[in-house]
Motif scaffolding. Sequence first.
Motif, mmCIF file in Angstrom:
data_model
loop_
_atom_site.group_PDB
_atom_site.id
_atom_site.type_symbol
_atom_site.label_atom_id
_atom_site.label_comp_id
_atom_site.label_asym_id
_atom_site.label_seq_id
_atom_site.Cartn_x
_atom_site.Cartn_y
_atom_site.Cartn_z
ATOM 1 N N PHE A 1 1.531 4.467 -2.866
ATOM 2 C CA PHE A 1 1.901 6.415 -3.604
ATOM 3 C C PHE A 1 3.374 7.155 -3.917
ATOM 4 O O PHE A 1 4.269 6.165 -3.635
ATOM 5 C CB PHE A 1 1.273 6.177 -2.158
ATOM 6 N N GLY B 1 -2.247 1.229 -8.241
ATOM 7 C CA GLY B 1 -3.017 1.874 -7.461
ATOM 8 C C GLY B 1 -3.850 3.131 -8.124
ATOM 9 O O GLY B 1 -5.127 2.906 -7.451
ATOM 10 N N VAL B 2 -3.564 3.497 -8.532
ATOM 11 C CA VAL B 2 -4.680 3.934 -9.898
ATOM 12 C C VAL B 2 -6.408 3.186 -10.651
ATOM 13 O O VAL B 2 -6.467 3.928 -10.207
ATOM 14 C CB VAL B 2 -3.847 4.970 -10.839
ATOM 15 N N VAL C 1 0.798 -1.249 -0.294
ATOM 16 C CA VAL C 1 0.214 -0.187 0.307
ATOM 17 C C VAL C 1 1.220 1.080 0.384
ATOM 18 O O VAL C 1 0.777 2.541 -0.675
ATOM 19 C CB VAL C 1 -0.735 0.228 1.067
ATOM 20 N N PRO D 1 0.420 8.102 -6.455
ATOM 21 C CA PRO D 1 -0.111 7.020 -7.292
ATOM 22 C C PRO D 1 0.495 7.525 -8.887
ATOM 23 O O PRO D 1 0.263 9.277 -8.720
ATOM 24 C CB PRO D 1 -1.404 7.336 -7.275
ATOM 25 N N ASP E 1 -0.392 7.225 -13.684
ATOM 26 C CA ASP E 1 -0.587 6.567 -14.175
ATOM 27 C C ASP E 1 0.292 5.548 -15.248
ATOM 28 O O ASP E 1 -0.130 4.846 -16.319
ATOM 29 C CB ASP E 1 -1.981 7.136 -14.369
ATOM 30 N N ILE F 1 -6.559 0.660 -8.991
ATOM 31 C CA ILE F 1 -7.625 0.390 -7.937
ATOM 32 C C ILE F 1 -8.417 1.144 -7.402
ATOM 33 O O ILE F 1 -9.455 0.857 -7.111
ATOM 34 C CB ILE F 1 -6.822 -0.307 -6.534
ATOM 35 N N PHE F 2 -8.067 2.361 -7.807
ATOM 36 C CA PHE F 2 -9.115 3.349 -7.192
ATOM 37 C C PHE F 2 -9.617 3.693 -7.795
ATOM 38 O O PHE F 2 -11.124 3.974 -7.757
ATOM 39 C CB PHE F 2 -7.743 4.888 -6.793
ATOM 40 N N MET F 3 -9.607 3.366 -9.601
ATOM 41 C CA MET F 3 -11.103 4.225 -10.583
ATOM 42 C C MET F 3 -12.159 2.903 -10.225
ATOM 43 O O MET F 3 -13.276 3.097 -10.549
ATOM 44 C CB MET F 3 -9.754 3.928 -12.180
ATOM 45 N N LEU G 1 -13.266 1.076 -7.129
ATOM 46 C CA LEU G 1 -13.073 1.957 -6.375
ATOM 47 C C LEU G 1 -14.451 2.760 -6.515
ATOM 48 O O LEU G 1 -15.245 2.685 -5.899
ATOM 49 C CB LEU G 1 -12.383 2.061 -5.108
ATOM 50 N N VAL G 2 -14.026 3.413 -6.879
ATOM 51 C CA VAL G 2 -15.008 5.145 -7.485
ATOM 52 C C VAL G 2 -15.784 4.551 -8.540
ATOM 53 O O VAL G 2 -17.893 4.431 -8.081
ATOM 54 C CB VAL G 2 -14.120 5.920 -8.015
#
Length: 297
Positions: A85, A266-267, A81, A87, A89, A269-271, A273-274
């Motif tokens: 950071f 990380g980018v 994790v 993040p 792309d 996974i965040f996309m 989740l959103v």
Amino acid sequence: MNNRVNGPAPHSASPLPPLGSERLASVAARHRAHFETSWRTRFLAGGVIAILLALAVVAMIRLEVTPDRFLSGLSRLGTFVVQMFPPNDEGKFWFFVKALAETLAIAFAGTLTAAVLAAPVAFLAARNVIPNVFVRFAVRRGLDVIRSVDALIWALVWVGVVGLGPFAGVLAIICVDFGALGKLFSEAIETTDNRASEGVLSTGGNRIHRIRFALIPQVLPVMASQVLYFFESNVRSATIIGIVGAGGVGQYLAELLRVLDLPPLGVLIFMILVTVAVIDVISSRLRLAIIGQPQRP
């Protein structure tokens, strides 16, 4: 006579007084079986709990689940994790967007096709539509066989049959949802109110009229709500089945994890989740609107 007529109201009309300790003890003494648990029941309950705990311990020992491994795994997870950071792309943002859109398309096409195919089959599995037990049993067991295979296994099968790509993912979701939705739809049909069906038949309607005007209006909101829920769930499933080559964003996830390229992971996974959060909010509001419940704030 007047005293009897105009006297105080019967005792049953007054509220019951609260039970005191003596009255409660008297009730408990008269109905001891309802207030006390036998030693046999306590022994059986304790034995079941002890057996379950023993099985859990044996399973953890056989599977080598130890506190040391768990804590070390949490430490490595924390390291992953932190390495995500900041993040970045790395110029792959629009490739991620395209893959995520493909994942949504796989989930939508698979869920909608499965619902259309499962709806008529569900009537064949409903007890109040098909009285023939052999036909109903065959349809139900067929649905059970299809839905007993996980989506990932279906994806592997269809990748081997039709090749890599989103088509295999759509077919995998169709197979899983066809069995699951067929079962749920049939159960919803069986819980409908028989008075509507009797009313249609009493006015001269046949079985087709009964299904069209009595059963479908009752189960359609439930079916639509279930389809929305399955679409929301299939967005996550389409992400997973992409790892085995069935299209969508899962291919990027597998590649980035394989080479431990964590900032773009990380980018991505965040996309995901959103996207899942937005779909969850929209589908929840649509489900409440379909079944006629007020919107929650």
